[in-house]
Enzyme design. Structure first.
Site, mmCIF file in Angstrom:
data_model
loop_
_atom_site.group_PDB
_atom_site.id
_atom_site.type_symbol
_atom_site.label_atom_id
_atom_site.label_comp_id
_atom_site.label_asym_id
_atom_site.label_seq_id
_atom_site.Cartn_x
_atom_site.Cartn_y
_atom_site.Cartn_z
ATOM 1 N N HIS A 1 26.003 -18.051 17.197
ATOM 2 C CA HIS A 1 26.497 -18.947 18.243
ATOM 3 C C HIS A 1 27.527 -19.900 17.655
ATOM 4 O O HIS A 1 27.250 -20.603 16.683
ATOM 5 C CB HIS A 1 25.343 -19.744 18.855
ATOM 6 C CG HIS A 1 24.652 -19.015 19.963
ATOM 7 N ND1 HIS A 1 24.184 -19.640 21.091
ATOM 8 C CD2 HIS A 1 24.369 -17.703 20.115
ATOM 9 C CE1 HIS A 1 23.630 -18.739 21.894
ATOM 10 N NE2 HIS A 1 23.731 -17.563 21.319
ATOM 11 N N TYR B 1 22.200 -28.039 26.691
ATOM 12 C CA TYR B 1 21.340 -29.220 26.640
ATOM 13 C C TYR B 1 21.745 -30.129 27.798
ATOM 14 O O TYR B 1 22.927 -30.491 27.913
ATOM 15 C CB TYR B 1 21.530 -29.979 25.326
ATOM 16 C CG TYR B 1 21.061 -29.256 24.086
ATOM 17 C CD1 TYR B 1 19.843 -29.569 23.499
ATOM 18 C CD2 TYR B 1 21.848 -28.272 23.482
ATOM 19 C CE1 TYR B 1 19.407 -28.922 22.352
ATOM 20 C CE2 TYR B 1 21.431 -27.626 22.336
ATOM 21 C CZ TYR B 1 20.202 -27.956 21.770
ATOM 22 O OH TYR B 1 19.778 -27.312 20.632
ATOM 23 N N PRO C 1 11.867 -31.253 18.460
ATOM 24 C CA PRO C 1 12.660 -30.016 18.428
ATOM 25 C C PRO C 1 14.068 -30.141 18.999
ATOM 26 O O PRO C 1 14.839 -29.188 18.894
ATOM 27 C CB PRO C 1 11.816 -29.049 19.266
ATOM 28 C CG PRO C 1 11.004 -29.924 20.166
ATOM 29 C CD PRO C 1 10.725 -31.166 19.387
ATOM 30 N N LYS D 1 15.698 -28.847 13.889
ATOM 31 C CA LYS D 1 15.700 -29.092 12.449
ATOM 32 C C LYS D 1 14.409 -28.703 11.741
ATOM 33 O O LYS D 1 14.387 -28.647 10.504
ATOM 34 C CB LYS D 1 15.984 -30.582 12.168
ATOM 35 C CG LYS D 1 17.363 -31.027 12.561
ATOM 36 C CD LYS D 1 18.413 -30.231 11.818
ATOM 37 C CE LYS D 1 19.812 -30.495 12.325
ATOM 38 N NZ LYS D 1 20.750 -29.455 11.930
ATOM 39 N N TYR E 1 24.448 -30.566 13.540
ATOM 40 C CA TYR E 1 23.744 -29.495 14.247
ATOM 41 C C TYR E 1 23.742 -28.210 13.433
ATOM 42 O O TYR E 1 22.715 -27.538 13.304
ATOM 43 C CB TYR E 1 24.412 -29.261 15.601
ATOM 44 C CG TYR E 1 23.632 -28.372 16.540
ATOM 45 C CD1 TYR E 1 22.711 -28.914 17.425
ATOM 46 C CD2 TYR E 1 23.818 -26.989 16.558
ATOM 47 C CE1 TYR E 1 22.012 -28.113 18.319
ATOM 48 C CE2 TYR E 1 23.115 -26.179 17.428
ATOM 49 C CZ TYR E 1 22.209 -26.745 18.302
ATOM 50 O OH TYR E 1 21.512 -25.927 19.157
#
Length: 403
Positions: free
Chosen positions: A76, A204, A303, A307, A395
């Site tokens: 991704h 998100y 979550p 990580k 990220y």
């Protein structure tokens, strides 16, 4: 497999952290025994995280557990944030030159187990660890029960990779331990559904009634989450109610994105529902004598920042180098630095996870000031390339020496 009684490194916990450490040590000529309290079937089917940082992918390739990941995993290049009816894409590939991999922790664990057994290296399931002893000496030991009998495994080093409720960290005297914890006032209701993902990248969303995440396990299996109150019973949520809530939280203003195809939430049969409480926890130190902690035995993160698994792998990459150096030369520099080295990364990840969590969730105990702070942060990300770059760098995961 018979119960061994001596090894160089006794690893308590046969999840991804313990298994990855065993493989990394083997490549460096260090022997280990892995003791896992749960049955193999339970270890291989527990649903957990599914986003692998660049460094975690590199580690899987280093130990040779990458074939299925490379064939079936989904790289991704970015992800999407939604709030107030608008959308912004964070392009990790453009901003950092790297991407993440969608490959479920369940599958990572299966591959690490299969490789360990294929190599005929010691891995015992249903091995209940009763105590970790003598860690302040040069001959620590692990007392455990297996096949109805008690055994003692002696080692040069013991590594606790047995989760936040495991016995390993209890071997550190309470007066030496500092524990930092944050309990969040909400949980995640997560689903698996037999339907193709609605988006080719993760979404998100901070909706009016709370957080939502559109993720995936494969090209035909959707993974999704919604924020729910603590104490929620997953059985109280009907399938259609979950889909309706997801659709509402992902909704975009029609005029805001008129140049893009309308978003349609694909619905299908839900095969699994579960509730995950949200908390942050860090235990210091991560070493005491000949005992070293790794992964969830020392730290938990919510979550939202993806990580948990990645931090565990980063821990054991550092630890494998330190232990192999010590076994080869008896130089204690790296093992002495282990706790401080990994805790710097842990706290950076804890901060990132806290930031993502508070920015994207609706605090039931919050006020309009909290809401406006979160929205201001999201607007800043939407309008600032430097803000998106900082988000993307954290990220995708920072390099081991970058923290």
């Amino acid at each position: 497999m018979s119960a061994p009684d001596r090894t160089q490194v006794a690893i308590v916990g046969g999840g991804p952290a313990g298994l990855m450490l065993a493989h990394l040590l083997r490549r460096r000529g260090v022997d280990s025994v892995v003791l896992e309290a749960r049955p193999r079937q339970r270890v291989e089917t527990r649903q957990r995280a599914g986003i692998l940082e660049h460094g975690t992918v590199e580690a899987l390739r280093e130990v040779g557990a990458d074939a299925r990941m490379d064939a079936l995993g989904m790289p991704h290049d970015g992800f999407e944030l939604r709030f107030s009816g608008r959308s912004v894409r964070v392009d990790m590939q453009e901003l950092t030159g790297e991407h993440v991999m969608i490959w479920a922790q369940t599958e990572v664990t299966k591959d690490l187990i299969a490789l360990r057994l294929e190599q005929d290296e010691p891995l015992l399931f249903d091995a209940e660890v009763l105590s970790v002893e003598d860690v302040e000496t040069d001959s620590p030991s692990v007392r455990y029960r297996h096949d109805g009998a008690e055994h003692v495994l002696r080692a040069d080093v013991v590594v606790g990779a047995d989760g936040s409720y495991g016995p390993a960290r209890r071997a550190i005297p309470d007066h030496l331990v500092r524990r930092f914890e944050r309990i969040y006032p909400y949980s995640w209701l997560g689903i698996l559904a037999d339907v193709a993902p609605s988006s080719h990248e993760l979404i998100y969303a901070r909706g009016r009634t709370g957080f939502a995440l559109a993720s995936m396990r494969s090209s035909s299996v959707t993974r999704a989450y919604i924020q729910v109150p603590n104490g929620t019973d997953a059985a109280d949520w009907a399938d259609e109610a979950i889909w309706d809530e997801l659709a509402a939280r992902f909704a975009l203003d029609s005029g805001e994105h008129a140049d893009r195809e309308p978003f349609t939430l694909a619905r299908g049969p839900i095969t699994d529902k579960s509730v995950t409480p949200m908390r942050s926890m860090v235990t210091e130190p991560m070493r005491h004598g000949r005992l070293f902690l790794a992964g969830d035995a020392a730290h938990i993160v919510p979550p939202t920042g993806a990580k948990g698994l990645n931090l565990a792998v980063a821990d054991v990459r550092v630890l494998a180098e330190a232990l192999s150096e010590w076994f080869a030369t008896k130089d204690e520099t790296l093992i002495d630095a282990y706790s401080d080295t990994v805790l710097r990364r842990v706290w950076r990840a804890a901060h990132f996870s806290w930031t993502m969590t508070t920015m994207l969730h609706v605090d039931p105990d919050g006020d309009p000031f909290d809401e406006q702070l979160a929205l201001a942060h999201l607007r800043h990300i939407a309008t600032s390339e430097s803000a998106r770059r900082a988000l993307a760098e954290n990220y995708r995961g920072l390099a081991l020496g970058a923290v």
